[in-house]
Design an enzyme around this catalytic site. Sequence first.
Site, PDB file in Angstrom:
ATOM      1  N   ARG A 290       0.847  -1.186   0.000  1.00 31.70           N
ATOM      2  CA  ARG A 290       0.000   0.000   0.000  1.00 31.70           C
ATOM      3  C   ARG A 290       0.883   1.237   0.000  1.00 31.70           C
ATOM      4  O   ARG A 290       1.825   1.336   0.787  1.00 31.70           O
ATOM      5  CB  ARG A 290      -0.899   0.027   1.235  1.00 31.70           C
ATOM      6  CG  ARG A 290      -2.083  -0.893   1.165  1.00 31.70           C
ATOM      7  CD  ARG A 290      -3.091  -0.411   0.121  1.00 31.70           C
ATOM      8  NE  ARG A 290      -4.332  -1.165   0.217  1.00 31.70           N
ATOM      9  CZ  ARG A 290      -4.525  -2.338  -0.362  1.00 31.70           C
ATOM     10  NH1 ARG A 290      -3.545  -2.885  -1.048  1.00 31.70           N
ATOM     11  NH2 ARG A 290      -5.688  -2.961  -0.243  1.00 31.70           N
ATOM     12  N   GLU A 319      -2.225   7.754  -5.717  1.00 32.16           N
ATOM     13  CA  GLU A 319      -2.128   7.096  -7.017  1.00 32.16           C
ATOM     14  C   GLU A 319      -3.249   7.605  -7.916  1.00 32.16           C
ATOM     15  O   GLU A 319      -4.391   7.708  -7.464  1.00 32.16           O
ATOM     16  CB  GLU A 319      -2.254   5.569  -6.877  1.00 32.16           C
ATOM     17  CG  GLU A 319      -1.040   4.905  -6.304  1.00 32.16           C
ATOM     18  CD  GLU A 319      -1.127   3.381  -6.361  1.00 32.16           C
ATOM     19  OE1 GLU A 319      -2.031   2.846  -7.063  1.00 32.16           O
ATOM     20  OE2 GLU A 319      -0.288   2.729  -5.734  1.00 32.16           O
ATOM     21  N   HIS A 338       1.937   0.594 -10.237  1.00 30.63           N
ATOM     22  CA  HIS A 338       1.055  -0.416  -9.628  1.00 30.63           C
ATOM     23  C   HIS A 338       0.772  -1.563 -10.611  1.00 30.63           C
ATOM     24  O   HIS A 338      -0.373  -1.907 -10.897  1.00 30.63           O
ATOM     25  CB  HIS A 338      -0.264   0.220  -9.176  1.00 30.63           C
ATOM     26  CG  HIS A 338      -0.908  -0.522  -8.050  1.00 30.63           C
ATOM     27  ND1 HIS A 338      -1.677   0.098  -7.094  1.00 30.63           N
ATOM     28  CD2 HIS A 338      -0.908  -1.835  -7.707  1.00 30.63           C
ATOM     29  CE1 HIS A 338      -2.133  -0.791  -6.220  1.00 30.63           C
ATOM     30  NE2 HIS A 338      -1.668  -1.972  -6.574  1.00 30.63           N
TER      31      HIS A 338
END
Length: 376
Positions: A290, A319, A338
């Site tokens: 995370r 993000e 990601h």
Amino acid sequence: MNKRKPTGLSVPPAAEPAISATPTTTATPTISATPTTTATPTTEMMPASTTATSASTGSATAGDRVLVGLPVSERHRKFLESCAPECEFIYKPKELVVDSDLEDVSVVIGNIRPTAAAAAPALQWIQLNSAGADEYVAARRAADHWQICCARGAYSIAVSEHMIGMLFDMIRHFGEYHRKQAEHIWEANTHIVSIEGSTVLVLGLGDIGSSFARKIKGLGAAAVIGVRRNCGPKPDCVDEVCTTDELDSVLGRADFVAMVLPGGEETRGIMDERRLRMMKKGSYLVNVGRGNAVDSAALKKVLSEGLLAGVGLDVTDPEPLPADDPLWDMENVFITPHVAGQFYLDETFERIVRIAGRNLRHWTSGEPLENVVGLY
């Protein structure tokens, strides 16, 4: 349609068995091909308070409807349908699913909108294509007639190998050499470090963290320290294990710190400025769990002071990372958007389909489901 509220918890099988097509004597081929379309599910780590639990949901009845939102091929469809032959299957991209599609659906396979799942009146359980379930847990608190099953076990190969790749990129300066190659510059960067003989701290010892620990140990790490939420027997993949409460006592020993933590208040900002400064000078940090587990402002500060030799981030806070964020331009930072998990590795998708198939079989047989996520 009858609605059956799931009850009871138990521990599911740990292994990932090979696919057989049906509970009958007729078999289908092993699933190995890639899905026909590309999808980009959220790749989230399993919450620390979530265990690989199981829950009984009762048996399916003839005509129960299963909505599949994943980009499955015809081969995948045949496999899933063979696992619940008495059910009706509907296929629709999860991004296009609306509330009316769910009015009489008993099972959903794929990460539809959490609010849509919570509002589905007949929903018994949802099989997520992600390992994490934060938003779905929050949605279930408002409507608890359904169960959540995550895709724990699907992402360990892809994410752990991404972590290894990030480490090698940083310690061998591959990014710098790529830049020099583009400019036709024949010039060496002479200082490197090795994984062999190093101490590696794995913060988050779930499925992905354990897979990474096994790989890094195989590369010659002298000591692999696993950090997890609760005490318990030491897994074979690590040399030592401690709890998050003991993190401060081991941070300074690590040459490499690998973070594979879930979301939640317990992990938010766990690597703050104080802990970042506890890391060994010249050590490396990788985060694939995370983004908010690392204090972004504190990270920039310690990087600017030269405390860390390198940081690999597949997750950031926020993000997407804003284009003007200083992290982009820091020479010792390696950022990927990601992508450690997703469906980019064919086997990841195959595992998700296998998990869904097993849970369909459990459901039709009145057996406990696998990977049930509890409220936390």
